[in-house]
Design a protein around this motif. Sequence first.
Motif, PDB file in Angstrom:
ATOM      1  N   MET A 194       0.844  -1.198   0.000  1.00  0.00           N
ATOM      2  CA  MET A 194       0.000   0.000   0.000  1.00  0.00           C
ATOM      3  C   MET A 194       0.877   1.244   0.000  1.00  0.00           C
ATOM      4  SD  MET A 194      -1.313   2.709   2.006  1.00  0.00           S
ATOM      5  CE  MET A 194      -0.791   2.192   3.638  1.00  0.00           C
ATOM      6  N   GLN A 195       0.593   2.154  -0.911  1.00  0.00           N
ATOM      7  CA  GLN A 195       1.324   3.416  -0.975  1.00  0.00           C
ATOM      8  C   GLN A 195       0.357   4.549  -0.680  1.00  0.00           C
ATOM      9  OE1 GLN A 195       3.334   4.161  -4.636  1.00  0.00           O
ATOM     10  NE2 GLN A 195       4.188   6.115  -3.968  1.00  0.00           N
ATOM     11  N   ALA A 196       0.660   5.334   0.344  1.00  0.00           N
ATOM     12  CA  ALA A 196      -0.215   6.452   0.691  1.00  0.00           C
ATOM     13  C   ALA A 196      -0.061   7.553  -0.347  1.00  0.00           C
ATOM     14  CB  ALA A 196       0.137   6.985   2.079  1.00  0.00           C
ATOM     15  N   ILE A 197      -1.030   8.455  -0.394  1.00  0.00           N
ATOM     16  CA  ILE A 197      -0.884   9.618  -1.248  1.00  0.00           C
ATOM     17  C   ILE A 197       0.297  10.445  -0.744  1.00  0.00           C
ATOM     18  CG2 ILE A 197      -3.272   9.733  -1.999  1.00  0.00           C
ATOM     19  CD1 ILE A 197      -3.852  11.721   0.141  1.00  0.00           C
ATOM     20  N   SER A 198       0.861  11.226  -1.632  1.00  0.00           N
ATOM     21  CA  SER A 198       2.088  11.950  -1.306  1.00  0.00           C
ATOM     22  C   SER A 198       1.892  12.832  -0.072  1.00  0.00           C
ATOM     23  CB  SER A 198       2.505  12.822  -2.496  1.00  0.00           C
ATOM     24  OG  SER A 198       2.747  12.027  -3.622  1.00  0.00           O
ATOM     25  N   PRO A 199       2.859  12.848   0.843  1.00  0.00           N
ATOM     26  CA  PRO A 199       2.760  13.740   2.001  1.00  0.00           C
ATOM     27  C   PRO A 199       2.755  15.187   1.551  1.00  0.00           C
ATOM     28  CG  PRO A 199       4.958  12.807   1.838  1.00  0.00           C
ATOM     29  CD  PRO A 199       4.124  12.082   0.833  1.00  0.00           C
ATOM     30  N   HIS A 200       2.175  16.038   2.359  1.00  0.00           N
ATOM     31  CA  HIS A 200       2.049  17.443   1.982  1.00  0.00           C
ATOM     32  C   HIS A 200       2.723  18.301   3.028  1.00  0.00           C
ATOM     33  CE1 HIS A 200       0.247  21.192   0.552  1.00  0.00           C
ATOM     34  NE2 HIS A 200      -0.105  20.525  -0.531  1.00  0.00           N
ATOM     35  N   ARG A 254      -8.281  10.274  -1.623  1.00  0.00           N
ATOM     36  CA  ARG A 254      -8.712   8.984  -2.145  1.00  0.00           C
ATOM     37  C   ARG A 254      -9.841   8.429  -1.289  1.00  0.00           C
ATOM     38  NH1 ARG A 254      -3.254   5.447  -2.843  1.00  0.00           N
ATOM     39  NH2 ARG A 254      -3.446   5.311  -0.568  1.00  0.00           N
ATOM     40  N   TYR A 255     -10.678   7.602  -1.910  1.00  0.00           N
ATOM     41  CA  TYR A 255     -11.753   6.907  -1.208  1.00  0.00           C
ATOM     42  C   TYR A 255     -11.382   5.427  -1.025  1.00  0.00           C
ATOM     43  CZ  TYR A 255     -14.770  10.949  -2.036  1.00  0.00           C
ATOM     44  OH  TYR A 255     -15.310  12.224  -2.063  1.00  0.00           O
ATOM     45  N   TRP A 256     -11.644   4.934   0.179  1.00  0.00           N
ATOM     46  CA  TRP A 256     -11.419   3.526   0.516  1.00  0.00           C
ATOM     47  C   TRP A 256     -12.752   2.854   0.830  1.00  0.00           C
ATOM     48  CZ3 TRP A 256      -6.497   1.085   1.737  1.00  0.00           C
ATOM     49  CH2 TRP A 256      -5.383   1.934   1.634  1.00  0.00           C
ATOM     50  N   ARG A 257     -12.856   1.561   0.467  1.00  0.00           N
ATOM     51  CA  ARG A 257     -14.019   0.757   0.837  1.00  0.00           C
ATOM     52  C   ARG A 257     -13.523  -0.648   1.190  1.00  0.00           C
ATOM     53  NH1 ARG A 257     -16.545   0.561  -5.266  1.00  0.00           N
ATOM     54  NH2 ARG A 257     -14.838  -0.631  -6.234  1.00  0.00           N
ATOM     55  N   MET A 275      -3.527  -0.106   8.468  1.00  0.00           N
ATOM     56  CA  MET A 275      -4.497  -1.060   8.991  1.00  0.00           C
ATOM     57  C   MET A 275      -5.552  -1.400   7.947  1.00  0.00           C
ATOM     58  SD  MET A 275      -7.230  -0.643  12.092  1.00  0.00           S
ATOM     59  CE  MET A 275      -8.444   0.014  10.955  1.00  0.00           C
ATOM     60  N   LEU A 276      -6.076  -0.369   7.243  1.00  0.00           N
ATOM     61  CA  LEU A 276      -7.082  -0.623   6.217  1.00  0.00           C
ATOM     62  C   LEU A 276      -6.529  -1.552   5.137  1.00  0.00           C
ATOM     63  CD1 LEU A 276      -8.596   2.959   5.691  1.00  0.00           C
ATOM     64  CD2 LEU A 276      -9.554   1.082   7.046  1.00  0.00           C
ATOM     65  N   ASP A 277      -5.299  -1.288   4.708  1.00  0.00           N
ATOM     66  CA  ASP A 277      -4.677  -2.116   3.679  1.00  0.00           C
ATOM     67  C   ASP A 277      -4.514  -3.555   4.156  1.00  0.00           C
ATOM     68  OD1 ASP A 277      -3.279  -2.343   1.075  1.00  0.00           O
ATOM     69  OD2 ASP A 277      -1.537  -2.727   2.340  1.00  0.00           O
ATOM     70  N   ALA A 278      -4.080  -3.727   5.405  1.00  0.00           N
ATOM     71  CA  ALA A 278      -3.865  -5.070   5.952  1.00  0.00           C
ATOM     72  C   ALA A 278      -5.169  -5.835   6.089  1.00  0.00           C
ATOM     73  CB  ALA A 278      -3.161  -4.969   7.312  1.00  0.00           C
ATOM     74  N   GLU A 279      -6.272  -5.123   6.292  1.00  0.00           N
ATOM     75  CA  GLU A 279      -7.569  -5.774   6.483  1.00  0.00           C
ATOM     76  C   GLU A 279      -8.367  -5.900   5.186  1.00  0.00           C
ATOM     77  OE1 GLU A 279      -9.692  -3.916   9.664  1.00  0.00           O
ATOM     78  OE2 GLU A 279      -8.228  -4.554  11.183  1.00  0.00           O
ATOM     79  N   GLY A 280      -7.712  -5.642   4.045  1.00  0.00           N
ATOM     80  CA  GLY A 280      -8.349  -5.901   2.772  1.00  0.00           C
ATOM     81  C   GLY A 280      -9.178  -4.774   2.196  1.00  0.00           C
ATOM     82  N   TRP A 281      -9.058  -3.565   2.760  1.00  0.00           N
ATOM     83  CA  TRP A 281      -9.739  -2.424   2.154  1.00  0.00           C
ATOM     84  C   TRP A 281      -9.033  -2.062   0.848  1.00  0.00           C
ATOM     85  CZ3 TRP A 281     -13.407   1.199   4.631  1.00  0.00           C
ATOM     86  CH2 TRP A 281     -13.937   0.699   5.826  1.00  0.00           C
ATOM     87  N   GLU A 282      -9.748  -1.358  -0.026  1.00  0.00           N
ATOM     88  CA  GLU A 282      -9.166  -0.989  -1.312  1.00  0.00           C
ATOM     89  C   GLU A 282      -9.495   0.450  -1.671  1.00  0.00           C
ATOM     90  OE1 GLU A 282     -10.947  -3.821  -3.919  1.00  0.00           O
ATOM     91  OE2 GLU A 282     -12.892  -2.794  -3.989  1.00  0.00           O
TER      92      GLU A 282
END
Length: 257
Positions: free
Chosen positions: A1-7, A251-254, A95-102
Amino acid sequence: MQAISPHSNLPLVRRLEAVGFRAWPAASVVYDGSWQVRLTGGHPSKRLNSVVPLDPSDYRDAEMRIEKARKRFEDYGRPLVIRETPLAPLPLLTMLDAEGWEVFETVKVMTADLAGLELPDVLDHLPSHDIGRFIDALITVDQDDPAIKPALAEIISAIKPATGLFTVENPGEAPQAVALCVQDNDLAGILSFCVAQDQRRKGLGTEMLSTALRWARISGARTAWLQVHTHNLAAIALYEKFGFREVYQYRYWRQGK
């Protein structure tokens, strides 16, 4: 998982997020710590139906808070959606990435300096205060479900800053273009900007955007902002022609299927 660029300019992100919330107000807004939980029963917009974490350090009890939010969304008949901005805590995203969110959608937030723009001296189209007429035009141009008309009326009526409702239509013909401009002190947001599919590439988008930005500048705004999906390359090209540049993305996650 790659987060959006830091600001590096989080205060600017916070300010643009705040004016964005005021420009498109949800029917129900509650806070869980610094997480804003936005819900609107009558309209499916993700901006109006999402959880928005607004503090990079606010991650405590994340799993419990997500389940609490999920129940609220279920009460509204909505799937839980989390909106990630540069203000979101990185451990939450991990955590979201590890739990299968997209991630399923990415949006650019862009700004332009109104003072430096070359705009017409006069308005090609005058703003209207007729919300019902504007909504009818918006639904037609954007090919939306007419069932959302009452929700749109509530949303637009609830906007507290000054608004300009712009439509292009000829007597006896279908509306050709619409734009909503919300002037909030020195910032002006362009929302619901849409040109009918059979009217595109005829200069109408340029004409409409010029008018809305000119109105915003006359009204006292110094900076314009807007949000656009990253896949909408034609719109991005138009905005860049007007001097808009990306400030950040969200970004939106579900939950993964």
